[in-house]
Design a protein around this motif. Structure first.
Motif, PDB file in Angstrom:
ATOM      1  N   CYS A 135     -18.847  -1.568   7.532  1.00 37.18           N
ATOM      2  CA  CYS A 135     -17.449  -1.196   7.803  1.00 37.18           C
ATOM      3  C   CYS A 135     -16.681  -2.410   8.335  1.00 37.18           C
ATOM      4  O   CYS A 135     -15.533  -2.648   7.950  1.00 37.18           O
ATOM      5  N   ALA A 136     -17.331  -3.174   9.238  1.00 37.61           N
ATOM      6  CA  ALA A 136     -16.669  -4.375   9.788  1.00 37.61           C
ATOM      7  C   ALA A 136     -16.370  -5.355   8.655  1.00 37.61           C
ATOM      8  O   ALA A 136     -15.284  -5.946   8.575  1.00 37.61           O
ATOM      9  N   LEU A 137     -17.336  -5.478   7.768  1.00 33.39           N
ATOM     10  CA  LEU A 137     -17.183  -6.392   6.636  1.00 33.39           C
ATOM     11  C   LEU A 137     -16.033  -5.948   5.723  1.00 33.39           C
ATOM     12  O   LEU A 137     -15.184  -6.743   5.317  1.00 33.39           O
ATOM     13  N   ALA A 138     -15.992  -4.632   5.454  1.00 34.29           N
ATOM     14  CA  ALA A 138     -14.940  -4.096   4.580  1.00 34.29           C
ATOM     15  C   ALA A 138     -13.568  -4.295   5.231  1.00 34.29           C
ATOM     16  O   ALA A 138     -12.588  -4.603   4.542  1.00 34.29           O
ATOM     17  N   GLY A 139     -13.511  -4.158   6.565  1.00 35.36           N
ATOM     18  CA  GLY A 139     -12.243  -4.354   7.276  1.00 35.36           C
ATOM     19  C   GLY A 139     -11.747  -5.781   7.101  1.00 35.36           C
ATOM     20  O   GLY A 139     -10.562  -6.026   6.828  1.00 35.36           O
ATOM     21  N   GLN A 140     -12.668  -6.735   7.225  1.00 36.30           N
ATOM     22  CA  GLN A 140     -12.285  -8.150   7.043  1.00 36.30           C
ATOM     23  C   GLN A 140     -11.834  -8.397   5.614  1.00 36.30           C
ATOM     24  O   GLN A 140     -10.844  -9.081   5.367  1.00 36.30           O
ATOM     25  N   ALA A 141     -12.598  -7.816   4.672  1.00 35.41           N
ATOM     26  CA  ALA A 141     -12.257  -8.035   3.269  1.00 35.41           C
ATOM     27  C   ALA A 141     -10.882  -7.446   2.968  1.00 35.41           C
ATOM     28  O   ALA A 141     -10.079  -8.049   2.244  1.00 35.41           O
ATOM     29  N   ALA A 142     -10.576  -6.265   3.556  1.00 35.28           N
ATOM     30  CA  ALA A 142      -9.278  -5.629   3.289  1.00 35.28           C
ATOM     31  C   ALA A 142      -8.145  -6.551   3.741  1.00 35.28           C
ATOM     32  O   ALA A 142      -7.162  -6.744   3.010  1.00 35.28           O
ATOM     33  N   ALA A 143      -8.301  -7.156   4.934  1.00 38.72           N
ATOM     34  CA  ALA A 143      -7.236  -8.049   5.433  1.00 38.72           C
ATOM     35  C   ALA A 143      -7.083  -9.245   4.499  1.00 38.72           C
ATOM     36  O   ALA A 143      -5.969  -9.655   4.154  1.00 38.72           O
ATOM     37  N   ALA A 144      -8.224  -9.800   4.048  1.00 38.79           N
ATOM     38  CA  ALA A 144      -8.151 -10.979   3.162  1.00 38.79           C
ATOM     39  C   ALA A 144      -7.562 -10.601   1.804  1.00 38.79           C
ATOM     40  O   ALA A 144      -6.782 -11.364   1.229  1.00 38.79           O
ATOM     41  N   ILE A 145      -7.913  -9.416   1.305  1.00 36.53           N
ATOM     42  CA  ILE A 145      -7.373  -8.980   0.005  1.00 36.53           C
ATOM     43  C   ILE A 145      -5.862  -8.799   0.118  1.00 36.53           C
ATOM     44  O   ILE A 145      -5.093  -9.237  -0.741  1.00 36.53           O
ATOM     45  N   ARG A 146      -5.434  -8.172   1.211  1.00 34.05           N
ATOM     46  CA  ARG A 146      -3.984  -7.953   1.383  1.00 34.05           C
ATOM     47  C   ARG A 146      -3.249  -9.298   1.460  1.00 34.05           C
ATOM     48  O   ARG A 146      -2.201  -9.474   0.853  1.00 34.05           O
ATOM     49  N   ASN A 147      -3.833 -10.248   2.219  1.00 38.15           N
ATOM     50  CA  ASN A 147      -3.222 -11.586   2.313  1.00 38.15           C
ATOM     51  C   ASN A 147      -3.070 -12.190   0.936  1.00 38.15           C
ATOM     52  O   ASN A 147      -2.028 -12.753   0.594  1.00 38.15           O
ATOM     53  N   SER A 148      -4.144 -12.103   0.143  1.00 40.33           N
ATOM     54  CA  SER A 148      -4.122 -12.704  -1.189  1.00 40.33           C
ATOM     55  C   SER A 148      -3.092 -12.010  -2.056  1.00 40.33           C
ATOM     56  O   SER A 148      -2.374 -12.654  -2.824  1.00 40.33           O
ATOM     57  N   GLN A 149      -3.019 -10.663  -1.920  1.00 44.60           N
ATOM     58  CA  GLN A 149      -2.034  -9.941  -2.740  1.00 44.60           C
ATOM     59  C   GLN A 149      -0.615 -10.369  -2.372  1.00 44.60           C
ATOM     60  O   GLN A 149       0.206 -10.627  -3.244  1.00 44.60           O
ATOM     61  N   VAL A 150      -0.355 -10.471  -1.050  1.00 45.39           N
ATOM     62  CA  VAL A 150       0.993 -10.864  -0.617  1.00 45.39           C
ATOM     63  C   VAL A 150       1.309 -12.268  -1.134  1.00 45.39           C
ATOM     64  O   VAL A 150       2.395 -12.535  -1.646  1.00 45.39           O
ATOM     65  N   HIS A 151       0.298 -13.148  -1.044  1.00 47.56           N
ATOM     66  CA  HIS A 151       0.502 -14.521  -1.519  1.00 47.56           C
ATOM     67  C   HIS A 151       0.859 -14.500  -3.008  1.00 47.56           C
ATOM     68  O   HIS A 151       1.814 -15.163  -3.440  1.00 47.56           O
ATOM     69  N   GLY A 152       0.106 -13.698  -3.789  1.00 49.60           N
ATOM     70  CA  GLY A 152       0.366 -13.600  -5.233  1.00 49.60           C
ATOM     71  C   GLY A 152       1.756 -13.056  -5.497  1.00 49.60           C
ATOM     72  O   GLY A 152       2.483 -13.560  -6.366  1.00 49.60           O
ATOM     73  N   GLU A 153       2.146 -12.030  -4.720  1.00 48.63           N
ATOM     74  CA  GLU A 153       3.469 -11.430  -4.934  1.00 48.63           C
ATOM     75  C   GLU A 153       4.574 -12.437  -4.624  1.00 48.63           C
ATOM     76  O   GLU A 153       5.560 -12.542  -5.345  1.00 48.63           O
ATOM     77  N   ILE A 154       4.391 -13.198  -3.531  1.00 47.97           N
ATOM     78  CA  ILE A 154       5.428 -14.175  -3.153  1.00 47.97           C
ATOM     79  C   ILE A 154       5.520 -15.269  -4.215  1.00 47.97           C
ATOM     80  O   ILE A 154       6.606 -15.704  -4.602  1.00 47.97           O
ATOM     81  N   LYS A 155       4.335 -15.663  -4.734  1.00 50.61           N
ATOM     82  CA  LYS A 155       4.332 -16.712  -5.761  1.00 50.61           C
ATOM     83  C   LYS A 155       5.092 -16.237  -7.010  1.00 50.61           C
ATOM     84  O   LYS A 155       5.903 -16.960  -7.580  1.00 50.61           O
ATOM     85  N   LYS A 156       4.829 -14.985  -7.360  1.00 47.91           N
ATOM     86  CA  LYS A 156       5.481 -14.426  -8.555  1.00 47.91           C
ATOM     87  C   LYS A 156       6.997 -14.351  -8.316  1.00 47.91           C
ATOM     88  O   LYS A 156       7.796 -14.728  -9.174  1.00 47.91           O
ATOM     89  N   LEU A 157       7.347 -13.905  -7.101  1.00 45.12           N
ATOM     90  CA  LEU A 157       8.769 -13.782  -6.760  1.00 45.12           C
ATOM     91  C   LEU A 157       9.448 -15.148  -6.846  1.00 45.12           C
ATOM     92  O   LEU A 157      10.553 -15.282  -7.380  1.00 45.12           O
ATOM     93  N   ALA A 158       8.747 -16.175  -6.329  1.00 47.06           N
ATOM     94  CA  ALA A 158       9.317 -17.527  -6.345  1.00 47.06           C
ATOM     95  C   ALA A 158       9.503 -17.992  -7.791  1.00 47.06           C
ATOM     96  O   ALA A 158      10.533 -18.588  -8.137  1.00 47.06           O
TER      97      ALA A 158
END
Ligand code: ADP
Length: 569
Positions: free
Chosen positions: A285-308
């Motif tokens: 569960c701890a591992l999945a929690g960390q992965a969720a935060a990293a996945i969200r970061n990556s998604q936001v980064h991808g979205e911002i890149k696309k927006l730019a």
């Protein structure tokens, strides 16, 4: 009654072995210990591979191994087994070394009674269990730290998922992780299968299991992990044959949550062992929690890149559109200006005063409109990466005369023009067109935003020494000061941005598109200069532009001869 615990006894002396068995029979406990006896190390090691033992009683003097080596070999082959060493009275120092090397305890032959034996074995088993647990926790804490570092070092979703699966595989080789991620736009789930699994087969399976009551949907709907002890007998599980073929026996599904948003889920399948323990569940569960935060970061980064990218494309289209439109507008405007000038000059016969006054207004409006169209074209040109200064010899006196000529004293007497241009301005190497854009836009703004009072245009040369020695530099200082409406402090930081205007009724009264100061700034930058503004609302504004100038050859010679004659005095 609880099952007995089997102890492996490795002892070559049959007499000692018999004594130990008797001691145990006299004083046993619940659950009782049972002894399995072998007389050499090699067959002992062999038995540990076939049966489960609670501990090993290990003699240090065997036909096939002596002393410390006995412990080292046993430990290497059966690392999870607690070892209690059996030793003679005269070699207790070796026994101590054995404890240092990892044995849990030692017993001296001849001094062993039933109570002592039971206590030593019980302690050894418990201590080893605690040691192993501590070691495992430490490994998992370290793993979580490592995983966190690895996960936060990337901004790519599929790399995050790969790292997660690789780390799980490294720590728990009999566990596979399947990640299902929700596409934020379509809401569809994408399945990313783990090591040694047929990704395509899993994608197809995930589609077959997509129903409302599928195990994945149960996980996605609940905020907590879901455990399945036996995949083959749990009624919630579909496609058991598929799971059996892959050798998967138990399941743990954890939703990937970030700030209450469900990003997807990670499904851990155990290969060939029973349910996930509480400790394993907590760790995953701890591992999945960390992965969720990293996945969200990556998604936001991808979205911002696309927006730019989208913004960049939209900007490009807009610039092209503006460029074409402005170009098309300029042609008819120039034709109209030609006709107005011909009418004013009497080409078509002398016009009465009233008509001439009306024509003056047409000409004034025409100048404003042409100015705007020119500003759009200039701003676009300046935006391009290849925009650069084109230096030529510019006689600054002539230049300022021309500018002054274009701004005659207004006849209504409400605003007075003052020109404070230094008399000794030299010829410099600079870009005359850009100098013109700078001054023209600043003066036009001053005219626009000064209903009453004065506008002062000043220009002079200053000499600035380089900070670290070097040649002194010639700086042209231009300033346009007005006694107009001024600019509120809060707008100062944005007025140089493209299409930005101060939001006030006073500004809206005037035509403008918010490009003038942007052009001033870009031109100044291209000439390696700086522009600064000071303003007081209701009192006026001063724009000061400082431009480093290279004197043209003649001016340079003049300056040098002036310097040497001064030095000679
Ligand atoms: P605009 O076409 O609107 O004049 P500019 O980029 O030239 O665009 O100027 C941006 C804004 O800065 C203007 O809308 C105006 O509010 C403010 N501004 C510029 N120069 C002056 C000035 N001399 N006095 C007062 N406000 C000014």
């Amino acid at each position: 009654m609880p099952a007995s615990q089997t102890i492996l006894l490795v002892e070559d002396n049959p007499g000692d072995a018999r004594l130990l068995k008797e001691a145990l029979r006299d004083c046993n406990r619940t659950p009782p210990f049972e002894l399995v006896h072998v007389d050499q190390l090699a067959p002992g090691i062999e038995r540990t591979k076939q049966e489960r033992f609670a501990a090993v009683l290990l003699d240090l003097s065997l036909p096939d191994a002596k002393g410390l080596e006995t412990v080292v070999r046993m430990q290497r082959e059966a690392p999870t087994l607690p070892i209690v060493v059996l030793t003679g009275l005269d070699d207790s120092s070796v026994a101590l070394e054995a404890v240092r090397a990892g044995a849990q305890d030692y017993l001296i032959k001849g001094e062993i009674d039933g109570k002592l034996l039971v206590r030593a074995l019980s302690y050894a088993i418990e201590r080893k269990r605690l040691q192993d647990e501590t070691q495992r926790r430490l490994e998992r804490i370290t793993a979580l730290k490592d995983i966190n570092t690895a996960l936060t070092s990337t901004l790519d979703v599929s790399t995050v998922v790969d790292i997660l699966r690789a780390k799980v595989h490294g720590l728990m080789p009999d566990v596979v992780a399947i990640v299902r991620l929700r596409d934020r736009e379509t809401g569809e789930f994408e399945t990313l299968a783990g090591e040694n699994l047929d990704e395509q087969a899993w994608k197809e399976a995930a589609q077959r299991w997509a129903g409302d009551n599928s195990i994945s949907n149960l996980v996605l709907r609940s905020p907590s992990p879901l455990r399945v002890v036996d995949l083959q007998s749990d009624p919630r599980i579909q496609d058991r044959e598929f799971l059996r073929q892959h050798g998967l026996t138990a399941y743990l599904g954890i939703p990937l949550l970030f700030n209450d948003e469900v990003l997807g889920l990670v499904a851990f399948y155990a290969k060939g062992h029973g349910a996930f323990s509480d400790e394993e569940t907590e760790f995953l569960c701890a591992l999945a929690g960390q992965a969720a935060a990293a996945i969200r970061n990556s998604q936001v980064h991808g979205e911002i890149k696309k927006l730019a990218n989208d913004l960049g494309r939209a900007n490009h289209v807009k610039d092209e559109f503006l460029g074409i439109m402005s170009h098309e507008l300029r042609t008819p405007l120039n034709v109209a200006r030609g006709y107005v000038e011909m009418l004013q000059s009497g080409c078509f016969g002398k016009l009465p005063d009233e008509q001439l006054q009306a024509l003056d207004k047409v000409a004034a409006q025409h100048r404003v409109q042409l100015g705007m169209v020119n500003n759009i074209l200039n701003a676009i040109a300046m935006e391009s990466e290849v925009a650069m200064a084109h230096c030529e010899s510019v006689d600054l006196r002539d230049f300022f005369d021309e500018v002054q000529y274009a701004y005659p004293q207004p006849l209504d007497g409400k605003v007075e023009f003052r020109w404070l241009i230094a008399h000794d301005l030299p010829t410099v190497r600079s870009d005359k067109t850009k100098l013109h854009y700078i001054l023209q836009n600043l003066i036009n703004n001053a005219v626009k935003y000064t209903p009453l009072g004065s506008i002062t245009v000043s220009a002079n040369l200053e000499t600035a020494s380089e900070v670290l020695g070097g040649d002194p530099k010639t700086i042209l200082v231009l300033a346009v000061a007005d006694t107009g409406i001024g600019i509120e402090e809060e707008f100062m930081s944005v007025i140089f941005e493209k299409f930005s205007q101060v939001d006030s009724s006073m500004t809206r009264m005037h035509e403008g598109i918010g490009l003038g100061l942007h052009i001033v700034k870009r031109c100044t930058e291209l000439l390696h200069g700086k522009v600064k503004v000071e303003s007081r609302p209701g009192q006026g504004t001063i724009f000061t532009v400082t431009l480093p100038c290279e004197l043209s050859n003649d001016a340079q010679r003049d300056a040098e001869s002036k310097d040497s004659s001064t030095a000679g005095r």
